[in-house]
Design an enzyme around this catalytic site. Structure first.
Site, PDB file in Angstrom:
ATOM      1  N   GLY A 103       9.117  25.344  11.097  1.00  0.00           N
ATOM      2  CA  GLY A 103       9.018  24.334  12.147  1.00  0.00           C
ATOM      3  C   GLY A 103      10.285  23.502  12.255  1.00  0.00           C
ATOM      4  N   SER A 104      10.121  22.226  12.542  1.00  0.00           N
ATOM      5  CA  SER A 104      11.254  21.376  12.912  1.00  0.00           C
ATOM      6  C   SER A 104      12.238  21.090  11.784  1.00  0.00           C
ATOM      7  CB  SER A 104      10.745  20.053  13.498  1.00  0.00           C
ATOM      8  OG  SER A 104      10.082  20.287  14.727  1.00  0.00           O
ATOM      9  N   THR A 105      11.849  21.312  10.522  1.00  0.00           N
ATOM     10  CA  THR A 105      12.845  21.144   9.461  1.00  0.00           C
ATOM     11  C   THR A 105      13.990  22.135   9.652  1.00  0.00           C
ATOM     12  OG1 THR A 105      11.482  22.599   8.073  1.00  0.00           O
ATOM     13  CG2 THR A 105      11.299  20.216   7.696  1.00  0.00           C
TER      14      THR A 105
ATOM     15  N   LYS B  15      15.429  22.758  12.363  1.00  0.00           N
ATOM     16  CA  LYS B  15      16.355  22.274  13.386  1.00  0.00           C
ATOM     17  C   LYS B  15      17.671  21.812  12.771  1.00  0.00           C
ATOM     18  CE  LYS B  15      12.724  21.001  16.653  1.00  0.00           C
ATOM     19  NZ  LYS B  15      11.900  19.913  17.217  1.00  0.00           N
TER      20      LYS B  15
END
Length: 584
Positions: free
Chosen positions: A310-312, A314
């Protein structure tokens, strides 16, 4: 017969006699030489054969090396136990032996009788017998019964770091975890007890016993810190209970050298009873079902399992964009709440959108359309190249067994939609240790370190026998990109989605994530947070992952507070100085 014929026969007869004489002499010399060779040069060899023929051998196990944490606390030790065996030819009163052993060892009479009556040089009745029981059996002084001292692995802290340390089997060899990886250092070299027997296999008492002493195994010193491990375990258990989660994982590591200070996977298991099944397990389970259950209990989710980060993730996309020059801190992005990629509408987590924002705020807001745009600017070839350059296509090389590899689209199968989803951490899977290792290279100046526990081994006198070294890859990103990412991620914690990870008095950087598990729409989420401190010079990095939390499931509200509480306690403990300018 003429005189000439007579003379010829005499000469021929003499030659024949001479030939026979010489042959006999040659044979005699050969046999004499062979005798001398066997009696002199091969004396030791045949002496050993004769001795071996009349010696019975019993093994003496070596003390397995201990496992010590970074402060010297013993995490794995040895407990003295006994092995009870019987020698058929030496037993004088079989019934008494059967009665005593079945009573003292709490074994059935039928089981003991089979071993007592079995015609063999030595038959083991039971191993890992408590020393007190072994001493009692020895006091009976039963002919043909041998009680040898042995060692059993003992773990003073029971379940602490169970999936890291691992355990040993009945033969004292490693089964899982560090116990199996460093088995050759820990196991030592067994000794022997040699007893002289007669032709019937009965001991010759006057000959006594000969011992070859065992060589103890090396002590293994690891980077794990028992205090940090214990506190991280406490936080994980609390989170699991309050959020009714399936499991919680925490890793704490030094991002500069890869030394792992803690690795938690709750629920853990009791190292002193590793084959114990959970309460409520049906008694009717088959052997295969039981083994599958145990494999699940022993499984280390931090390295054996993959998940969508997920967003980690990014932070990886952002670092690649900065390194390639397709984005700068001044770059502007507009988020209406979604982005169209080919024929797909991919939404932002904020339905109303984030509006116009600079690059730092896209990370602070964890904006999907903005990071997708960065991925699109890089393109499939360049993005895939960075994916490989960051080491995400290979394993980390951690010194634990069973590390899983990254599950990623083949480059030829990637289109714009796949690129878009990968850019914000979906449609592929990596391990938690892989994510933490890659994040470390982004914030430590661009060096990909090898995560590890093993530091060195010590001999019986406490001297260093070997110091372990691990590969380091330079130039993953430039120092400038690394410094820029540290600043961005500090703002994420200071004023952005990761504000619940802020620690009063310290500069902390990090990134949150909330990813949905497959199949989509199942209502199952993974909340996670990666945080490092101090933000300007990272000395510790941690990840917390909560699988399937109930109720609120966002990483910023579920996982970030775990790392904050962890850092509030361990940063002072590690001697990391705070920043007086940082306030609550």
């Amino acid at each position: 017969m003429t005189d000439g014929e007579i003379s010829y026969n005499k000469i021929f007869h003499r030659k024949k006699i001479l030939t026979v004489f010489l042959a006999c002499t040659g044979i005699f010399v050969f046999l004499f030489g062979r005798l001398v060779y066997l009696c002199v040069w091969q004396a030791d060899y045949y002496s050993r054969l004769a001795t071996d023929l009349h010696e019975r051998e019993r093994s003496i196990k070596a003390a397995r090396g201990r496992i010590l944490d970074r402060t010297g606390k013993v995490l794995a030790d040895n407990k003295t136990v006994c092995t009870v065996s019987v020698i058929y030819n030496q037993i004088e009163d079989p019934e008494e032996v059967i009665a005593v052993l079945s009573r003292e060892l709490e074994l059935s009479e039928e089981y003991v009788r089979k071993r007592v009556e079995k015609y063999s040089s030595m038959e083991r009745v039971k191993s890992n017998v408590e020393k007190e029981v072994g001493d009692r059996i020895r006091e009976y002084d039963l002919a043909g019964v041998k009680v040898d001292e042995d060692y059993k692995r003992y773990y003073p802290y029971d379940a602490l770091a169970s999936k890291v340390l691992g355990f040993t089997g009945g033969d004292n060899q490693g089964i899982i975890g560090l116990e199996v990886v460093y088995d050759t250092y820990l196991e030592g070299e067994a000794g022997k007890i040699l007893t002289v027997t007669d032709a019937k296999g009965i001991e010759v008492e006057s000959a006594g016993e000969r011992r070859i002493e065992p060589v103890d195994g090396y002590d293994l010193c690891i980077s794990l810190d028992m205090n940090i491990q214990a506190y991280a375990t406490q936080l994980a258990e609390q989170a699991m209970a309050t959020k009714e989660a399936d499991s919680v994982s925490i890793i704490v590591m030094n991002p500069q050298n890869g030394e792992i200070l803690a690795m938690v996977n709750v629920p853990e298991f009791d190292l002193n009873n590793p084959y114990e099944l959970p309460e409520g397990t049906p008694e009717s389970v088959t052997g295969e079902e039981k083994q599958n259950l145990l494999n699940g209990i022993w499984r280390n989710g931090c390295i054996n399992d993959t998940y969508e980060p997920g967003s980690t993730f990014k932070m990886i996309t952002a670092a690649a964009g900065l390194e390639a020059g397709v984005v700068t801190l001044e770059s502007s992005f507009h988020c209406p709440g979604y982005i169209i990629v080919d024929d797909r509408k991919i939404r932002c987590h904020k339905i109303a959108g984030h509006g116009s924002q600079d690059f730092t705020h896209t990370m602070m807001n964890s904006c999907n359309p903005a990071l997708i745009t960065v991925g699109m600017r890089l393109g499939i070839d360049s993005y895939y190249s960075f994916f490989e350059k960051f080491g995400l296509k290979k394993k980390t090389g951690i010194d634990l067994p069973g590390e899983a590899g990254t599950i990623m689209h083949a480059k030829e199968n990637m289109g714009n939609v796949e690129l878009a989803t990968v850019a914000f951490g979906q449609s592929f899977q990596i391990t938690p240790i892989q994510l933490l290792t890659t994040a470390s290279s982004i914030v430590n100046g661009g060096r990909r370190i090898t995560p590890h526990f093993g530091v060195r081994v010590l001999d019986a006198q406490g001297n260093e026998a070997e110091v372990f070294e691990y590969p380091v890859e330079e130039g993953i990103v430039s120092e400038q990109t690394s410094a820029t990412m540290r600043g961005i991620l500090e703002m994420v914690v200071k004023e952005g989605s990761g504000h619940n990870g802020h620690v009063a008095g310290f500069r902390v950087g990090g990134k949150t994530a909330t990813s949905q598990t497959l199949p989509r729409g199942s209502g199952r989420y993974i909340a996670s947070f990666v945080g490092f401190a101090p933000a300007d010079d990272p000395q510790v990095i941690a990840i917390a992952i909560v699988n399937n939390p109930q109720g609120v499931y966002y990483g910023g509200q579920v996982a970030a507070p775990i790392v904050r509480q962890l850092y509030e306690n361990i940063l002072p403990y590690l001697g990391i100085e705070g920043d007086p300018n940082e306030q609550e």
